[in-house]
Enzyme design. Structure first.
Site, PDB file in Angstrom:
ATOM      1  N   ASN A   1      24.445 -92.348 -56.563  1.00  0.00           N
ATOM      2  CA  ASN A   1      25.745 -91.687 -56.587  1.00  0.00           C
ATOM      3  C   ASN A   1      25.771 -90.632 -57.682  1.00  0.00           C
ATOM      4  OD1 ASN A   1      27.058 -93.220 -54.526  1.00  0.00           O
ATOM      5  ND2 ASN A   1      27.173 -94.946 -55.935  1.00  0.00           N
TER       6      ASN A   1
ATOM      7  N   HIS B   1      20.979 -93.670 -61.942  1.00  0.00           N
ATOM      8  CA  HIS B   1      20.480 -94.948 -61.432  1.00  0.00           C
ATOM      9  C   HIS B   1      20.321 -94.846 -59.936  1.00  0.00           C
ATOM     10  CE1 HIS B   1      24.848 -95.053 -61.953  1.00  0.00           C
ATOM     11  NE2 HIS B   1      24.926 -95.816 -60.878  1.00  0.00           N
TER      12      HIS B   1
END
Ligand code: 5GP
Length: 125
Positions: A97, A110
């Site tokens: 994201n 991440h």
């Protein structure tokens, strides 16, 4: 709360603190470039986060500023962790994201690895 994927890196974000060992995590992999640990709020039977060791906010930030060695090391680590988890044959989903529209909550790059069940459609419509 979702965060912007731009601006200065916040050294106090939760994943920076996990990297420094200030907050516990269930680490399953680490090398010179990346660390992987179980998500604290799993959304699938397997839900692992892979993060680079360097201070990068998002994929755009990482791809613009990281060295070739960091990029290669991180990408290899994601693949290695998925293999180590036994996800190659049944399949799995990767997700990163970036920013408010994607609902990024932690401003340290991440990659989510989801597995262990049918993932269904790519996005809710
Ligand atoms: P994002 O929405 O930024 O892509 O995802 C952030 C993820 O980090 C979420 O899935 C959330 O459950 C996970 N997370 C947030 N805080 C912690 C924490 O302290 N430890 C671990 N292991 N995961 C966390």
């Amino acid at each position: 709360m979702p965060v912007a994927a731009t601006g200065d890196y916040d050294d106090g974000n939760i994943f920076a603190r996990i990297l420094r060992g200030e907050i516990p995590s269930q680490r399953i992999y680490e090398d010179a470039f990346a660390v992987a640990f179980h998500d604290i709020n799993p959304q699938a039977p397997v839900h692992v986060l892979v993060i680079p060791r360097g201070p990068y906010i998002s994929w755009a930030d990482f791809s613009a500023r990281a060295t070739d060695a960091e990029i290669a090391g991180f990408v290899r680590a994601v693949g290695q962790v998925a293999r180590d988890l036994g996800l190659e044959e049944p399949g799995y989903r990767l997700l990163a994201n970036a920013g408010v529209h994607a609902h990024q909550e932690v401003p340290h790059l991440h990659v989510h690895i989801f597995g262990g069940r049918q993932m269904g459609a790519m996005l809710p419509r």
